[in-house]
Design an enzyme around this catalytic site. Structure first.
Site, PDB file in Angstrom:
ATOM      1  N   TYR A  87       0.854  -1.223   0.036  1.00 47.08           N
ATOM      2  CA  TYR A  87       0.006   0.030   0.059  1.00 47.08           C
ATOM      3  C   TYR A  87       0.831   1.358   0.026  1.00 47.08           C
ATOM      4  O   TYR A  87       0.602   2.085  -0.592  1.00 47.08           O
ATOM      5  CB  TYR A  87      -0.945  -0.028   1.313  1.00 47.08           C
ATOM      6  CG  TYR A  87      -1.892   1.075   1.102  1.00 47.08           C
ATOM      7  CD1 TYR A  87      -3.062   0.988   0.479  1.00 47.08           C
ATOM      8  CD2 TYR A  87      -1.623   2.323   1.733  1.00 47.08           C
ATOM      9  CE1 TYR A  87      -4.108   2.008   0.317  1.00 47.08           C
ATOM     10  CE2 TYR A  87      -2.561   3.546   1.523  1.00 47.08           C
ATOM     11  CZ  TYR A  87      -3.719   3.240   0.994  1.00 47.08           C
ATOM     12  OH  TYR A  87      -4.557   4.202   0.931  1.00 47.08           O
TER      13      TYR A  87
ATOM     14  N   PHE B 289     -18.823  14.428 -26.027  1.00 53.33           N
ATOM     15  CA  PHE B 289     -18.663  13.300 -27.203  1.00 53.33           C
ATOM     16  C   PHE B 289     -18.308  11.911 -26.741  1.00 53.33           C
ATOM     17  O   PHE B 289     -18.456  10.932 -27.714  1.00 53.33           O
ATOM     18  CB  PHE B 289     -17.219  13.856 -27.888  1.00 53.33           C
ATOM     19  CG  PHE B 289     -16.075  13.933 -26.993  1.00 53.33           C
ATOM     20  CD1 PHE B 289     -15.858  15.256 -26.083  1.00 53.33           C
ATOM     21  CD2 PHE B 289     -15.102  12.839 -26.822  1.00 53.33           C
ATOM     22  CE1 PHE B 289     -15.034  15.164 -25.063  1.00 53.33           C
ATOM     23  CE2 PHE B 289     -14.140  12.960 -25.601  1.00 53.33           C
ATOM     24  CZ  PHE B 289     -13.781  14.090 -24.997  1.00 53.33           C
TER      25      PHE B 289
ATOM     26  N   LYS C   2      -0.075   7.463 -23.457  1.00 61.58           N
ATOM     27  CA  LYS C   2       0.123   7.490 -24.928  1.00 61.58           C
ATOM     28  C   LYS C   2       1.705   7.398 -25.238  1.00 61.58           C
ATOM     29  O   LYS C   2       1.987   6.077 -25.143  1.00 61.58           O
ATOM     30  CB  LYS C   2       0.267   9.177 -25.179  1.00 61.58           C
ATOM     31  CG  LYS C   2      -1.436   9.256 -25.498  1.00 61.58           C
ATOM     32  CD  LYS C   2      -2.091   9.596 -24.253  1.00 61.58           C
ATOM     33  CE  LYS C   2      -3.700  10.066 -24.409  1.00 61.58           C
ATOM     34  NZ  LYS C   2      -4.378  10.191 -23.212  1.00 61.58           N
TER      35      LYS C   2
ATOM     36  N   PHE D 284      -7.327  21.399 -24.710  1.00 66.18           N
ATOM     37  CA  PHE D 284      -7.558  19.828 -24.760  1.00 66.18           C
ATOM     38  C   PHE D 284      -9.093  19.636 -23.631  1.00 66.18           C
ATOM     39  O   PHE D 284      -8.999  20.358 -22.992  1.00 66.18           O
ATOM     40  CB  PHE D 284      -6.489  18.867 -24.442  1.00 66.18           C
ATOM     41  CG  PHE D 284      -7.106  17.537 -24.526  1.00 66.18           C
ATOM     42  CD1 PHE D 284      -6.876  16.810 -25.797  1.00 66.18           C
ATOM     43  CD2 PHE D 284      -7.295  16.694 -23.317  1.00 66.18           C
ATOM     44  CE1 PHE D 284      -7.447  15.509 -25.890  1.00 66.18           C
ATOM     45  CE2 PHE D 284      -7.697  15.358 -23.736  1.00 66.18           C
ATOM     46  CZ  PHE D 284      -7.747  14.661 -24.721  1.00 66.18           C
ATOM     47  N   THR D 285      -9.778  18.592 -24.375  1.00 65.66           N
ATOM     48  CA  THR D 285     -10.980  18.430 -23.703  1.00 65.66           C
ATOM     49  C   THR D 285     -11.109  18.505 -21.870  1.00 65.66           C
ATOM     50  O   THR D 285     -11.710  19.171 -21.349  1.00 65.66           O
ATOM     51  CB  THR D 285     -11.719  17.192 -24.228  1.00 65.66           C
ATOM     52  OG1 THR D 285     -10.934  16.062 -24.199  1.00 65.66           O
ATOM     53  CG2 THR D 285     -12.033  17.740 -25.699  1.00 65.66           C
TER      54      THR D 285
ATOM     55  N   ARG E 258     -13.317  14.863 -33.851  1.00 60.33           N
ATOM     56  CA  ARG E 258     -12.578  16.107 -33.157  1.00 60.33           C
ATOM     57  C   ARG E 258     -13.264  17.333 -33.637  1.00 60.33           C
ATOM     58  O   ARG E 258     -12.442  17.799 -34.574  1.00 60.33           O
ATOM     59  CB  ARG E 258     -11.309  15.896 -33.112  1.00 60.33           C
ATOM     60  CG  ARG E 258     -10.651  14.901 -32.113  1.00 60.33           C
ATOM     61  CD  ARG E 258     -11.024  15.347 -30.762  1.00 60.33           C
ATOM     62  NE  ARG E 258     -10.438  14.532 -29.712  1.00 60.33           N
ATOM     63  CZ  ARG E 258     -11.169  14.117 -28.573  1.00 60.33           C
ATOM     64  NH1 ARG E 258     -12.267  14.685 -28.405  1.00 60.33           N
ATOM     65  NH2 ARG E 258     -10.524  13.564 -27.496  1.00 60.33           N
TER      66      ARG E 258
ATOM     67  N   ASP F 239       1.953  19.912 -20.753  1.00 58.79           N
ATOM     68  CA  ASP F 239       1.450  18.704 -20.938  1.00 58.79           C
ATOM     69  C   ASP F 239       2.125  17.722 -22.020  1.00 58.79           C
ATOM     70  O   ASP F 239       1.979  17.806 -23.044  1.00 58.79           O
ATOM     71  CB  ASP F 239      -0.095  18.974 -21.496  1.00 58.79           C
ATOM     72  CG  ASP F 239      -0.759  17.516 -21.961  1.00 58.79           C
ATOM     73  OD1 ASP F 239      -0.405  16.440 -22.059  1.00 58.79           O
ATOM     74  OD2 ASP F 239      -2.005  17.566 -21.856  1.00 58.79           O
TER      75      ASP F 239
END
Ligand SMILES: Cc1ncc(COP(=O)(O)O)c(C=O)c1O
Length: 468
Positions: free
Chosen positions: A82, A459, A268, A134-135, A392, A225
């Site tokens: 943990y 979306f 990614k 970005f969303t 998009r 990012d």
């Protein structure tokens, strides 16, 4: 004589995958009749299809990567304690070495990091400039009371512009935002490498240096990012004067060194199926983030990830900056993009790092943006061949909170996103042929009406019906 002639031809330098395939996952082929039923059941939203009804899945490059044998071996070394898992320390060391940030706060994925960062840095009424929204990033900024302001160069909104760095910040726009609102109202400038919503377009090192200078002059932080920073580094190596001799790792580090911290989706570049983190240089901010992560994600040495997942991210980060890997990754995207271009399909130029973006407004000029051409095109491509793409455009962009109207963004795109190390060149050929078929009968493609609209990030779950 013949030999002489041949030797005069320019040599084409092919890219090839720097790996061989060790395990395969069979794909299901469907009939058009089966796809019609599946699409109707999914409300014409490719996010709502069952993956077993999909042949080639180009919905996203997020969490869909194939891990290496080294990463799978790392999974077996998961320390599921943990607190204080050794995999946390491996991940911390990888982030410090590759990105150079001092402190690590693991999260379950990128939006977990965005949530915590927005909560600790943004106050109601704040302004967050960035190189295109970005969303999930913008939503967390808005939920914390902030307003996102786009300061990307105009070329980023033009699918035809071949600017080599469409992710660059327009310094005039950024200066104007600072003059108008004052630096006190700007908790940070948000910089993405590469810019997803612009079509996977990179920012140059030179531009980021200028942004740094401007921010330093006003005491404003830069939050990075780096979800696809290795792809950005590859484009810099290929395109930016003076950077040809730098390694991908050196460019990644140079980009990160110009910023104060990051929110990362490891799903990614880092070649895993789940994971993310927040990384910060500032001791006090780190303290605040560590206090909050235990509320929303988990203890600060796992933050929502299993030990084995942290190990896979640590190894994946190292693999992400290997030149042969990133060359083949971006090369495969370019292969598909150039094939579509040759057929005459309108695509965002230059071809981006993680996917090929179809220009739905040019593809379907007979459809108004409020009948969602990109959504309709993604649905039609699925019907044609079982290839799954993603909208998009107007659906992803959502409604303006002030007016309640659709935002009608300049870019109305369908993204064919390539998972890393998953599909072959033959899959790319089949994909290009399917898009070409739809292109041939484009005049018959009809628009869609939205019949169910979730209040946020619509979306993902919105449902549609064909018009007429
Ligand atoms: C540029 C960028 N930032 C943040 C995120 C959010 O990350 P996640 O999906 O891991 O929550 C994504 C996901 O697609 C992204 O592309």
């Amino acid at each position: 004589m013949e030999d002489d002639d041949r030797s005069k031809k320019p040599r084409v330098k092919s890219w090839a995958e720097p790996f061989k395939i060790k395990m395969v996952e069979p794909l299901k082929m469907t009939t058009r009749a089966e796809r019609e039923v599946a699409l109707r059941d999914a409300g014409y939203n490719t996010f709502l299809l069952r993956s077993e009804d999909v042949y080639i899945d180009l919905l996203t490059d997020s969490g869909t990567n194939a891990m290496s044998d080294r990463q799978w071996a790392g999974m077996m070394l998961g320390d599921e304690a943990y607190a204080g898992s050794r995999n946390f320390y491996h991940l911390e060391a990888a982030v410090q070495e590759i990105y150079g940030y001092r402190h690590l706060v693991p999260t379950h994925q990128g939006r977990g990091a965005e949530h915590i960062l927005s909560k600790i840095l943004i106050s109601p009424g704040d302004i967050v400039p960035g190189n295109m929204y970005f969303t999930t990033t913008r939503l967390h900024q808005e939920l914390a009371g902030g307003t996102f302001v786009d300061v990307i160069i105009d070329e980023a909104h033009d699918p035809k512009s071949e600017h080599p760095f469409k992710g660059n910040v327009d310094l005039v726009k950024l200066r104007r935002v600072i003059d108008e609102h004052g630096s006190q109202k700007i908790p940070y400038v948000c910089i993405a490498t590469t810019v997803n919503m612009a079509g996977g377009q990179p920012i140059s090192l030179a531009n980021l240096r200028e942004v740094r200078e401007l921010c330093d002059a006003h005491g404003i932080r830069i939050i990075h990012d780096p979800t696809r920073v290795a792809e950005n580094a590859y484009f810099i190596k290929e395109r930016e004067p003076g950077c040809e001799q730098m390694s991908i790792a050196e460019i990644v580090r140079a980009l990160c060194d110009l910023t104060d911290g990051c929110t990362m989706s490891a799903k990614k570049d880092a070649l895993v199926n789940i994971g993310g983190f927040l990384a910060l240089n500032d001791d006090d901010l780190f303290d605040k983030a560590r206090n909050l992560v235990v509320v929303y994600e988990g203890l600060h040495t796992y933050g929502g990830m299993a030990g084995r997942d942290m190990e896979a991210v640590a190894i994946g980060l190292h693999e992400s900056v290997e030149f042969e890997h990133i060359k083949a990754r971006v090369g495969q995207v370019a292969y598909l993009g150039h094939k579509l271009q040759d057929i005459g399909v309108p695509v965002v130029l230059p071809i981006g790092g993680h996917g090929v973006f179809l220009d739905a407004l040019a593809f379907l000029p007979h459809l108004d943006q409020d009948v969602y051409p990109a959504q309709a095109l993604a649905a039609e491509i699925y019907l044609e061949s079982g290839v799954r793409a993603m909208e998009r455009g107007n659906v992803s962009s959502g409604r303006d909170p002030a007016t309640g109207m659709n935002r009608r963004p300049k870019l109305e795109l369908v993204r064919l996103t390539l998972p890393r190390r998953v599909y072959t060149q033959a899959h790319m050929d089949v994909t290009a042929e399917s898009v070409a078929e739809v292109h041939d009968r484009r005049a018959s493609v009809k628009g869609l009406r939205m019949v169910y609209e979730p209040p946020q990030l619509r979306f993902f779950q919105a449902r549609f019906e064909p018009i007429g």
